[in-house]
Design a protein around this motif. Structure first.
Motif, PDB file in Angstrom:
ATOM      1  N   UNK A  57      50.643  84.740  57.849  1.00  0.00           N
ATOM      2  CA  UNK A  57      49.552  83.369  57.213  1.00  0.00           C
ATOM      3  C   UNK A  57      50.545  82.889  55.771  1.00  0.00           C
ATOM      4  N   UNK A  58      51.355  82.502  55.611  1.00  0.00           N
ATOM      5  CA  UNK A  58      51.836  82.065  54.291  1.00  0.00           C
ATOM      6  C   UNK A  58      52.052  80.358  54.129  1.00  0.00           C
ATOM      7  N   UNK A  59      50.852  79.630  54.828  1.00  0.00           N
ATOM      8  CA  UNK A  59      51.311  79.059  55.256  1.00  0.00           C
ATOM      9  C   UNK A  59      49.549  78.910  54.087  1.00  0.00           C
ATOM     10  N   UNK A  60      49.036  79.438  54.216  1.00  0.00           N
ATOM     11  CA  UNK A  60      47.742  79.568  53.493  1.00  0.00           C
ATOM     12  C   UNK A  60      47.237  80.438  52.399  1.00  0.00           C
ATOM     13  N   UNK A  61      48.765  81.304  52.703  1.00  0.00           N
ATOM     14  CA  UNK A  61      48.876  82.243  51.546  1.00  0.00           C
ATOM     15  C   UNK A  61      49.174  81.971  50.010  1.00  0.00           C
ATOM     16  N   UNK A  62      49.985  80.485  50.626  1.00  0.00           N
ATOM     17  CA  UNK A  62      50.378  79.707  49.398  1.00  0.00           C
ATOM     18  C   UNK A  62      49.516  78.351  48.928  1.00  0.00           C
ATOM     19  N   UNK A  63      48.238  78.644  49.923  1.00  0.00           N
ATOM     20  CA  UNK A  63      47.619  77.217  49.466  1.00  0.00           C
ATOM     21  C   UNK A  63      46.317  78.356  48.735  1.00  0.00           C
ATOM     22  N   UNK A  90      54.477  74.498  32.260  1.00  0.00           N
ATOM     23  CA  UNK A  90      54.063  73.614  32.419  1.00  0.00           C
ATOM     24  C   UNK A  90      54.744  73.081  33.591  1.00  0.00           C
ATOM     25  N   UNK A  91      55.973  72.781  32.946  1.00  0.00           N
ATOM     26  CA  UNK A  91      57.346  72.317  33.742  1.00  0.00           C
ATOM     27  C   UNK A  91      57.211  72.193  35.377  1.00  0.00           C
ATOM     28  N   UNK A  92      57.064  74.082  35.589  1.00  0.00           N
ATOM     29  CA  UNK A  92      56.789  75.046  36.516  1.00  0.00           C
ATOM     30  C   UNK A  92      55.898  73.930  37.572  1.00  0.00           C
ATOM     31  N   UNK A  93      54.869  73.696  36.734  1.00  0.00           N
ATOM     32  CA  UNK A  93      53.872  73.262  38.052  1.00  0.00           C
ATOM     33  C   UNK A  93      53.634  71.946  38.071  1.00  0.00           C
ATOM     34  N   UNK A  94      54.557  71.050  37.271  1.00  0.00           N
ATOM     35  CA  UNK A  94      54.806  69.394  37.123  1.00  0.00           C
ATOM     36  C   UNK A  94      54.935  69.944  38.918  1.00  0.00           C
ATOM     37  N   UNK A  95      56.408  70.096  38.594  1.00  0.00           N
ATOM     38  CA  UNK A  95      58.121  69.778  39.887  1.00  0.00           C
ATOM     39  C   UNK A  95      56.850  70.173  40.742  1.00  0.00           C
ATOM     40  N   UNK A  96      56.124  71.969  40.788  1.00  0.00           N
ATOM     41  CA  UNK A  96      55.674  71.988  42.090  1.00  0.00           C
ATOM     42  C   UNK A  96      54.504  70.904  42.938  1.00  0.00           C
ATOM     43  N   UNK A  97      53.771  71.238  41.949  1.00  0.00           N
ATOM     44  CA  UNK A  97      52.502  69.852  42.203  1.00  0.00           C
ATOM     45  C   UNK A  97      53.228  68.384  42.535  1.00  0.00           C
ATOM     46  N   UNK A  98      53.819  68.216  42.031  1.00  0.00           N
ATOM     47  CA  UNK A  98      54.891  66.605  42.137  1.00  0.00           C
ATOM     48  C   UNK A  98      55.377  66.298  43.827  1.00  0.00           C
ATOM     49  N   UNK A  99      56.026  67.955  43.889  1.00  0.00           N
ATOM     50  CA  UNK A  99      56.334  67.566  45.055  1.00  0.00           C
ATOM     51  C   UNK A  99      55.761  67.773  45.910  1.00  0.00           C
ATOM     52  N   UNK A 114      41.548  64.546  45.570  1.00  0.00           N
ATOM     53  CA  UNK A 114      40.000  65.822  45.484  1.00  0.00           C
ATOM     54  C   UNK A 114      40.889  66.915  45.426  1.00  0.00           C
ATOM     55  N   UNK A 115      41.920  67.800  46.279  1.00  0.00           N
ATOM     56  CA  UNK A 115      42.364  68.697  45.681  1.00  0.00           C
ATOM     57  C   UNK A 115      43.509  68.311  44.783  1.00  0.00           C
ATOM     58  N   UNK A 116      43.977  67.337  45.496  1.00  0.00           N
ATOM     59  CA  UNK A 116      45.363  67.251  44.039  1.00  0.00           C
ATOM     60  C   UNK A 116      45.037  67.232  42.459  1.00  0.00           C
ATOM     61  N   UNK A 117      43.738  66.286  42.535  1.00  0.00           N
ATOM     62  CA  UNK A 117      42.625  66.611  41.518  1.00  0.00           C
ATOM     63  C   UNK A 117      42.317  68.397  40.695  1.00  0.00           C
ATOM     64  N   UNK A 118      42.179  69.297  41.308  1.00  0.00           N
ATOM     65  CA  UNK A 118      42.142  70.289  41.118  1.00  0.00           C
ATOM     66  C   UNK A 118      43.296  70.806  40.556  1.00  0.00           C
ATOM     67  N   UNK A 119      44.943  70.959  41.136  1.00  0.00           N
ATOM     68  CA  UNK A 119      46.251  70.929  40.669  1.00  0.00           C
ATOM     69  C   UNK A 119      46.241  70.421  39.228  1.00  0.00           C
ATOM     70  N   UNK A 120      46.056  69.370  39.152  1.00  0.00           N
ATOM     71  CA  UNK A 120      46.693  68.848  38.497  1.00  0.00           C
ATOM     72  C   UNK A 120      45.885  69.045  37.241  1.00  0.00           C
TER      73      UNK A 120
END
Length: 215
Positions: A57-63, A90-99, A114-120
């Motif tokens: 269940x890698x998809x849910x794990x990464x979520x 910061x660079x890691x998370x910026x790259x991760x959520x951007x891609x 809404x979900x994106x704002x949590x990660x931002x």
């Protein structure tokens, strides 16, 4: 304290500017790759994935948050200064959520704002958390307390528990928790065990005081 500050300056001077830039670029690419992979898995029907990815269940794990917290901890404590830790995380998370969200918008055709704002929000506060996390590699009481708190956070992201039940979210979360113990271990077995016990106590307190969990 003077020796501690001198040690930080010494570590800073052991890495050239070019090496620092390369390290940060590698971390950025790592974040972009993981964000893209995470969205690819999330956007692919489970029966189209390999048996291993589907079974685990890698998809849910990464979520969920556990793996990302562990990666942030690793980046922080293996950076050569608290400022570098803040920048690299910061660079890691910026790259991760951007891609991840560029893939969502232009390939998957769906952008969950809404979900994106949590990660931002998480990305915005990540430099401060990484700055603090860097000090976990020391041998002071503050470092020990920070280690125990991180163990507590990872524990609550790994296990469901209450007065009469105890369960694991997934085998991958369990592996993540074990990796966290290895990364955060102290310089003796006795101190490592004490850190784990303290972390468990903090986890139970957090479970009572905090009405929600980051999953």
């Amino acid at each position: 304290m003077k020796d501690f500050l001198n040690n930080i300056r010494s570590v800073k001077n052991t890495i050239s500017v070019n090496r620092k830039i390369i390290n940060t670029l590698v971390i950025l690419c790592f974040g972009i790759a993981l964000g893209t992979f995470s969205k690819f898995i999330d956007n692919t029907a489970s029966n189209d994935l390999s048996f291993v990815l589907e079974y685990l269940d890698v998809g849910n794990f990464l979520g969920r948050f556990a793996i990302w917290v562990l990666i942030a901890i690793c980046i922080s404590i293996y950076s050569n200064s608290p400022i570098r830790a803040a920048l690299n995380v910061f660079v890691f998370f910026a790259g991760m959520i951007s891609s991840y969200y560029l893939y969502s918008k232009f390939i998957a055709g769906f952008l969950p704002i809404n979900y994106a704002m949590v990660w931002v929000g998480f990305t915005i506060v990540s430099p401060l958390l990484a700055f603090i996390c860097w000090y976990v590699k020391g041998e002071s009481k503050v470092s020990f307390v920070l280690s125990a708190i991180m163990i507590a956070v990872l524990f609550n992201m790994t296990f469901f528990y209450g007065w009469i039940y105890f369960d694991i979210r997934s085998i991958l979360e369990l592996v993540t928790f074990i990796c966290g113990l290895v990364v955060l271990k102290r310089n003796t077995v006795k101190k490592s065990v004490f850190m784990l016990v303290t972390g468990l106590a903090v986890a139970f307190i957090l479970d009572i005081l905090v009405p929600f969990h980051f999953e």
